[in-house]
Design a protein around this motif. Sequence first.
Motif, short mmCIF file in Angstrom:
data_model
loop_
_atom_site.label_atom_id
_atom_site.label_comp_id
_atom_site.label_asym_id
_atom_site.label_seq_id
_atom_site.Cartn_x
_atom_site.Cartn_y
_atom_site.Cartn_z
N VAL A 4 0.54 -1.45 -0.22
CA VAL A 4 0.02 -0.23 -0.10
C VAL A 4 1.39 0.91 -0.52
N LEU A 5 1.05 2.32 -0.77
CA LEU A 5 1.30 3.61 -0.66
C LEU A 5 0.27 4.64 -0.21
N MET A 6 1.03 5.09 0.81
CA MET A 6 0.25 6.51 1.22
C MET A 6 0.96 7.84 0.04
N VAL A 7 -0.28 8.65 -0.86
CA VAL A 7 0.75 9.75 -0.91
C VAL A 7 0.05 11.42 -0.84
N CYS A 8 1.33 12.09 -0.94
CA CYS A 8 0.16 13.57 -0.74
C CYS A 8 1.89 14.79 -1.45
N LEU A 9 1.52 15.48 -0.76
CA LEU A 9 2.19 16.80 -2.17
C LEU A 9 3.92 16.80 -1.29
N ALA A 18 0.27 8.54 7.23
CA ALA A 18 -0.81 7.75 6.90
C ALA A 18 -0.25 6.58 6.60
N GLU A 19 1.11 6.75 6.26
CA GLU A 19 2.28 5.41 6.86
C GLU A 19 2.33 4.36 7.25
N ALA A 20 3.06 4.91 8.86
CA ALA A 20 3.02 4.25 10.17
C ALA A 20 1.55 4.39 10.81
N ILE A 21 0.18 5.01 10.50
CA ILE A 21 -1.17 4.43 11.37
C ILE A 21 -1.06 3.87 10.72
N LEU A 22 -1.29 3.17 9.17
CA LEU A 22 -1.90 1.71 8.62
C LEU A 22 -0.88 0.34 9.21
N GLN A 23 0.69 1.01 9.20
CA GLN A 23 1.73 -0.06 9.27
C GLN A 23 1.37 -0.55 10.91
N SER A 24 0.97 -0.21 11.84
CA SER A 24 0.86 -0.03 12.59
C SER A 24 -0.97 -1.30 13.28
N LYS A 25 -1.70 -0.92 12.16
CA LYS A 25 -3.22 -1.26 12.70
C LYS A 25 -2.71 -2.84 11.63
N VAL A 26 -1.45 -3.56 10.80
CA VAL A 26 -2.08 -4.41 9.76
C VAL A 26 -0.60 -5.43 10.37
N ASN A 27 -0.83 -6.64 9.72
CA ASN A 27 0.37 -7.42 10.41
C ASN A 27 1.42 -7.39 9.34
N SER A 28 2.29 -6.40 9.59
CA SER A 28 3.63 -6.37 8.85
C SER A 28 4.25 -7.79 8.23
N LYS A 29 4.20 -8.75 8.39
CA LYS A 29 4.59 -9.54 7.70
C LYS A 29 3.44 -10.18 6.22
N GLU A 30 2.95 -9.30 6.05
CA GLU A 30 1.08 -9.63 5.06
C GLU A 30 1.02 -8.25 4.35
N ILE A 31 1.47 -7.24 5.54
CA ILE A 31 1.08 -5.87 4.44
C ILE A 31 2.32 -5.52 4.68
N VAL A 32 2.41 -4.00 3.28
CA VAL A 32 4.20 -3.47 3.38
C VAL A 32 3.11 -2.11 3.41
N VAL A 33 3.59 -1.03 4.07
CA VAL A 33 3.55 0.73 3.97
C VAL A 33 4.13 1.16 3.55
N ASP A 34 4.22 1.96 1.77
CA ASP A 34 5.23 3.21 1.74
C ASP A 34 4.24 4.51 2.12
N SER A 35 5.33 5.47 1.41
CA SER A 35 4.31 6.81 1.39
C SER A 35 5.24 7.40 0.33
#
Length: 150
Positions: A4-9, A18-35
């Motif tokens: 999952v990618l979070m994008v702003c300006l 957004a990156e840190a909040i979503l990553q804290s709510k999901v299993n990091s072995k299954e879902i990677v979040v970047d921005s």
Amino acid sequence: MKKVLMVCLGNICRSPLAEAILQSKVNSKEIVVDSAGTADYHTGKQPDIRSIEIAAKFGLDIHKQKARTFEVRNFDTFDHIYVMDKSNYQNVLELARDKNDVLKVKMILNELHPNKNLEVPDPYYGGDQGFKNVYNMLDEACDVIAKQLQ
Ligand code: 4NP
């Protein structure tokens, strides 16, 4: 592995949160979040101190994040691309190569308020309250996204 990618300006205020909040709510072995940001003004810099501080208040450490620019190849790497506002949406869509790319891009608050196209306001020129407001909006939206992903 879903990505999952979070994008702003600028990639220094909203999308690092957004990156840190979503990553804290999901299993990091299954879902990677970047921005990433659509502009390159702050490339390589750490998040805005006000984002670092509001994240720390909620137990999230974002000070090691480094701003980078959204690139066309991110359409290949990521399954979902969430943008903060209409301007980010336009900027990302201008780089889309096909319908598949277009379908990956969503306004993040539409997960909470479908089809309303509400925006996460740019807090850069405001005060601390703006960052708190952004944090709360993103926290609610990420609850919904986390449930959808699991
Ligand atoms: P962001 O906020 O897109 O949430 O990271 C901004 C950061 C920097 C600027 C604008 C918005 N700027 O104009 O430098």
